[in-house]
Design a protein around this motif. Structure first.
Motif, PDB file in Angstrom:
ATOM      1  N   VAL A 141       0.944  -1.238  -0.108  1.00  0.00           N
ATOM      2  CA  VAL A 141      -0.009   0.108   0.573  1.00  0.00           C
ATOM      3  C   VAL A 141       0.726   1.559   0.533  1.00  0.00           C
ATOM      4  CG1 VAL A 141      -2.071   0.827   1.559  1.00  0.00           C
ATOM      5  CG2 VAL A 141      -1.972  -1.530   1.532  1.00  0.00           C
ATOM      6  N   VAL A 142       1.037   2.128  -0.955  1.00  0.00           N
ATOM      7  CA  VAL A 142       1.463   3.123  -0.978  1.00  0.00           C
ATOM      8  C   VAL A 142       0.574   4.217  -0.241  1.00  0.00           C
ATOM      9  CG1 VAL A 142       3.142   4.976  -2.366  1.00  0.00           C
ATOM     10  CG2 VAL A 142       2.809   1.942  -3.158  1.00  0.00           C
ATOM     11  N   PHE A 143       1.238   4.852   0.572  1.00  0.00           N
ATOM     12  CA  PHE A 143       0.358   6.566   1.061  1.00  0.00           C
ATOM     13  C   PHE A 143       1.269   7.270   0.208  1.00  0.00           C
ATOM     14  CE2 PHE A 143      -0.141   2.357   4.006  1.00  0.00           C
ATOM     15  CZ  PHE A 143      -0.901   2.879   4.603  1.00  0.00           C
ATOM     16  N   ASP A 144       0.667   7.868  -0.587  1.00  0.00           N
ATOM     17  CA  ASP A 144       1.471   8.732  -1.455  1.00  0.00           C
ATOM     18  C   ASP A 144       1.470  10.450  -1.065  1.00  0.00           C
ATOM     19  OD1 ASP A 144      -1.267   8.644  -1.403  1.00  0.00           O
ATOM     20  OD2 ASP A 144      -1.088   9.346  -4.072  1.00  0.00           O
ATOM     21  N   ILE A 145       0.439  10.734  -0.117  1.00  0.00           N
ATOM     22  CA  ILE A 145       0.511  12.297   1.309  1.00  0.00           C
ATOM     23  C   ILE A 145       1.057  12.350   1.674  1.00  0.00           C
ATOM     24  CG2 ILE A 145      -1.239  14.267   1.224  1.00  0.00           C
ATOM     25  CD1 ILE A 145      -3.052  12.706  -0.569  1.00  0.00           C
ATOM     26  N   VAL A 146       1.850  13.521   1.707  1.00  0.00           N
ATOM     27  CA  VAL A 146       2.595  12.900   3.214  1.00  0.00           C
ATOM     28  C   VAL A 146       3.060  14.781   3.390  1.00  0.00           C
ATOM     29  CG1 VAL A 146       4.909  12.906   3.733  1.00  0.00           C
ATOM     30  CG2 VAL A 146       4.829  11.617   2.148  1.00  0.00           C
ATOM     31  N   ASN A 147       1.922  13.933   5.149  1.00  0.00           N
ATOM     32  CA  ASN A 147       1.976  15.081   5.986  1.00  0.00           C
ATOM     33  C   ASN A 147       2.684  15.449   7.088  1.00  0.00           C
ATOM     34  OD1 ASN A 147      -0.840  15.239   5.404  1.00  0.00           O
ATOM     35  ND2 ASN A 147      -1.220  13.416   6.610  1.00  0.00           N
ATOM     36  N   LEU A 148       3.972  14.680   6.999  1.00  0.00           N
ATOM     37  CA  LEU A 148       4.999  14.775   7.696  1.00  0.00           C
ATOM     38  C   LEU A 148       6.154  13.654   7.349  1.00  0.00           C
ATOM     39  CD1 LEU A 148       6.462  16.438  11.049  1.00  0.00           C
ATOM     40  CD2 LEU A 148       6.110  14.270  11.739  1.00  0.00           C
ATOM     41  N   ASN A 149       7.650  13.538   7.716  1.00  0.00           N
ATOM     42  CA  ASN A 149       8.217  13.637   7.378  1.00  0.00           C
ATOM     43  C   ASN A 149       9.920  13.965   8.432  1.00  0.00           C
ATOM     44  OD1 ASN A 149       9.909  11.283   5.928  1.00  0.00           O
ATOM     45  ND2 ASN A 149      10.296  12.242   3.815  1.00  0.00           N
ATOM     46  N   GLN A 150       9.675  13.971   9.088  1.00  0.00           N
ATOM     47  CA  GLN A 150      11.206  14.826  10.448  1.00  0.00           C
ATOM     48  C   GLN A 150      12.058  12.944  10.013  1.00  0.00           C
ATOM     49  OE1 GLN A 150      10.445  17.084  13.413  1.00  0.00           O
ATOM     50  NE2 GLN A 150      11.299  16.037  14.232  1.00  0.00           N
ATOM     51  N   GLY A 151      13.281  13.569   9.769  1.00  0.00           N
ATOM     52  CA  GLY A 151      14.030  12.622   9.690  1.00  0.00           C
ATOM     53  C   GLY A 151      14.469  11.756   7.903  1.00  0.00           C
ATOM     54  N   SER A 152      13.588  12.455   7.511  1.00  0.00           N
ATOM     55  CA  SER A 152      13.074  11.947   5.237  1.00  0.00           C
ATOM     56  C   SER A 152      13.822  10.181   5.204  1.00  0.00           C
ATOM     57  CB  SER A 152      14.738  12.790   4.511  1.00  0.00           C
ATOM     58  OG  SER A 152      15.114  14.048   5.342  1.00  0.00           O
ATOM     59  N   GLY A 153      12.607   9.437   6.666  1.00  0.00           N
ATOM     60  CA  GLY A 153      13.147   8.484   6.649  1.00  0.00           C
ATOM     61  C   GLY A 153      12.201   7.810   5.059  1.00  0.00           C
ATOM     62  N   TYR A 154      10.891   8.621   5.039  1.00  0.00           N
ATOM     63  CA  TYR A 154       9.760   8.446   4.404  1.00  0.00           C
ATOM     64  C   TYR A 154       9.746   8.156   2.944  1.00  0.00           C
ATOM     65  CZ  TYR A 154       5.077   6.448   3.030  1.00  0.00           C
ATOM     66  OH  TYR A 154       3.617   6.179   2.124  1.00  0.00           O
ATOM     67  N   ASP A 155       9.483   7.499   1.732  1.00  0.00           N
ATOM     68  CA  ASP A 155      10.156   7.380   0.721  1.00  0.00           C
ATOM     69  C   ASP A 155       7.976   6.907   0.137  1.00  0.00           C
ATOM     70  OD1 ASP A 155       9.842   7.329  -2.377  1.00  0.00           O
ATOM     71  OD2 ASP A 155      11.717   5.782  -2.715  1.00  0.00           O
ATOM     72  N   ALA A 156       7.508   8.604  -0.130  1.00  0.00           N
ATOM     73  CA  ALA A 156       5.823   8.434  -0.594  1.00  0.00           C
ATOM     74  C   ALA A 156       5.840   7.910  -2.116  1.00  0.00           C
ATOM     75  CB  ALA A 156       5.498   9.980  -0.872  1.00  0.00           C
ATOM     76  N   SER A 157       7.056   8.376  -2.848  1.00  0.00           N
ATOM     77  CA  SER A 157       6.670   7.353  -4.617  1.00  0.00           C
ATOM     78  C   SER A 157       7.146   5.567  -4.213  1.00  0.00           C
ATOM     79  CB  SER A 157       8.068   7.621  -5.306  1.00  0.00           C
ATOM     80  OG  SER A 157       9.251   6.821  -4.497  1.00  0.00           O
ATOM     81  N   THR A 158       7.569   4.987  -2.786  1.00  0.00           N
ATOM     82  CA  THR A 158       7.614   3.393  -3.045  1.00  0.00           C
ATOM     83  C   THR A 158       6.136   3.087  -1.411  1.00  0.00           C
ATOM     84  OG1 THR A 158       9.074   3.465  -1.094  1.00  0.00           O
ATOM     85  CG2 THR A 158       9.350   3.228  -3.392  1.00  0.00           C
ATOM     86  N   GLY A 159       6.098   3.828  -1.120  1.00  0.00           N
ATOM     87  CA  GLY A 159       5.178   3.635   0.507  1.00  0.00           C
ATOM     88  C   GLY A 159       6.453   2.718   1.942  1.00  0.00           C
ATOM     89  N   VAL A 160       7.401   3.091   1.561  1.00  0.00           N
ATOM     90  CA  VAL A 160       8.757   2.189   2.242  1.00  0.00           C
ATOM     91  C   VAL A 160       9.174   3.210   3.243  1.00  0.00           C
ATOM     92  CG1 VAL A 160      10.646   1.180   2.134  1.00  0.00           C
ATOM     93  CG2 VAL A 160       8.945   0.864   0.764  1.00  0.00           C
ATOM     94  N   PHE A 161       9.141   2.849   4.365  1.00  0.00           N
ATOM     95  CA  PHE A 161      10.277   4.020   5.197  1.00  0.00           C
ATOM     96  C   PHE A 161      12.014   3.309   6.288  1.00  0.00           C
ATOM     97  CE2 PHE A 161      11.315   3.986   9.517  1.00  0.00           C
ATOM     98  CZ  PHE A 161      11.504   5.692   9.724  1.00  0.00           C
ATOM     99  N   THR A 162      12.513   3.414   5.288  1.00  0.00           N
ATOM    100  CA  THR A 162      13.617   3.317   5.745  1.00  0.00           C
ATOM    101  C   THR A 162      14.273   3.967   6.794  1.00  0.00           C
ATOM    102  OG1 THR A 162      13.963   2.830   3.312  1.00  0.00           O
ATOM    103  CG2 THR A 162      16.052   2.655   4.281  1.00  0.00           C
ATOM    104  N   VAL A 163      14.539   3.542   7.840  1.00  0.00           N
ATOM    105  CA  VAL A 163      15.001   3.228   9.367  1.00  0.00           C
ATOM    106  C   VAL A 163      16.047   3.679   9.021  1.00  0.00           C
ATOM    107  CG1 VAL A 163      15.958   2.579  11.591  1.00  0.00           C
ATOM    108  CG2 VAL A 163      13.806   1.084   9.985  1.00  0.00           C
ATOM    109  N   PRO A 164      16.160   5.480   9.227  1.00  0.00           N
ATOM    110  CA  PRO A 164      17.347   6.201   9.400  1.00  0.00           C
ATOM    111  C   PRO A 164      18.882   6.023  10.491  1.00  0.00           C
ATOM    112  CG  PRO A 164      15.737   7.853   9.661  1.00  0.00           C
ATOM    113  CD  PRO A 164      15.046   6.151  10.071  1.00  0.00           C
ATOM    114  N   SER A 165      18.340   5.733  11.612  1.00  0.00           N
ATOM    115  CA  SER A 165      18.920   4.744  13.211  1.00  0.00           C
ATOM    116  C   SER A 165      18.568   4.124  14.043  1.00  0.00           C
ATOM    117  CB  SER A 165      19.540   6.241  14.121  1.00  0.00           C
ATOM    118  OG  SER A 165      18.368   6.900  14.600  1.00  0.00           O
TER     119      SER A 165
END
Length: 227
Positions: A121-145
């Motif tokens: 499921v690709v959640f494509d509308i981003v309200n908050l992305n603090q730390g830039s871990g979430y990718d709206a084009s893929t729906g994947v959150f990459t853990v920064p730390s």
């Protein structure tokens, strides 16, 4: 008789001399005691003056800096922080991602019909992305730390249909949400919260774990943050 009289007078004179010497000795002792008292009084006065001077001095210091230890505290804290970063010890607590926090919140921009099993499921509308871990084009959150993370997702299943979704970490399902309206022909909204221990670089997303999913865009969202 005369000899005895003379001797008696001599004795009186000797007695008077002795009394005079004794009086003189007593006076010297008394004078010595007075001198000691004077020294004690003088020393006490010096102590009082010293105490008064110190009181005035500290009062002036307090006026200049009401928190004289604050500067030292800041210097020590800065030193500890720099050392922490330099040696890599508890790096998550020292680096910028802890200061600004890691968090994201996204929602579905349009409805999804017949999304197959393992489809993301690709959640494509981003309200908050603090730390830039979430990718709206893929729906994947990459853990920064690395650390402990909290995730929450809400799915609105299509009227009378179902949407079986799960939280996937590196394509492995970790938490499940069974959302089914059944024969009621209603819209069913389902929410799930999950807490996971993750490592830097892990991939997190929402995918279908069974059947096909029909998901309405309204009230459908995905969010997460690091504790």
């Amino acid at each position: 008789m005369n000899i005895v009289f003379i001797t008696h007078n001599s004795f009186l004179e000797d007695s008077n001399i002795y009394k005079h010497e004794l009086s003189l000795k007593s006076y010297k002792q008394f004078a010595s005691l007075n001198t000691i008292d004077l020294y004690i009084a003088y020393f006490s006065m010096l102590l009082a003056l010293a105490f008064l001077w110190l009181s005035v001095f500290w009062a002036q210091c307090e006026k200049v800096s009401p928190k004289p230890g604050l500067k030292l505290f800041r210097e020590d804290y800065k030193s500890v922080k720099e050392t922490c970063i330099a040696v890599g010890f508890v790096k998550n607590s020292c680096r910028n991602d802890t200061k600004i926090g890691i968090a994201f919140d996204a929602r579905l921009g349009k409805g999804i019909r017949n999304l197959a099993t393992k489809g993301r499921v690709v959640f494509d509308i981003v309200n908050l992305n603090q730390g830039s871990g979430y990718d709206a084009s893929t729906g994947v959150f990459t853990v920064p730390s690395g650390g402990t993370y909290v995730f929450d997702w809400t799915i609105l299943a299509w009227q009378g249909l179902y949407a079986h979704t799960a939280l996937a970490v590196n394509d492995q399902f970790k938490s499940w949400s069974h959302c089914y309206a059944g024969k009621s022909n209603n819209w069913r909204s389902c929410s799930k919260l999950s807490i996971l221990k993750l490592h830097k670089g892990d991939k997190v997303g929402i995918a279908v774990f069974s059947g096909s999913a029909d998901i309405h865009d309204q009230f459908t969202s995905f969010s997460g943050f690091k504790l």
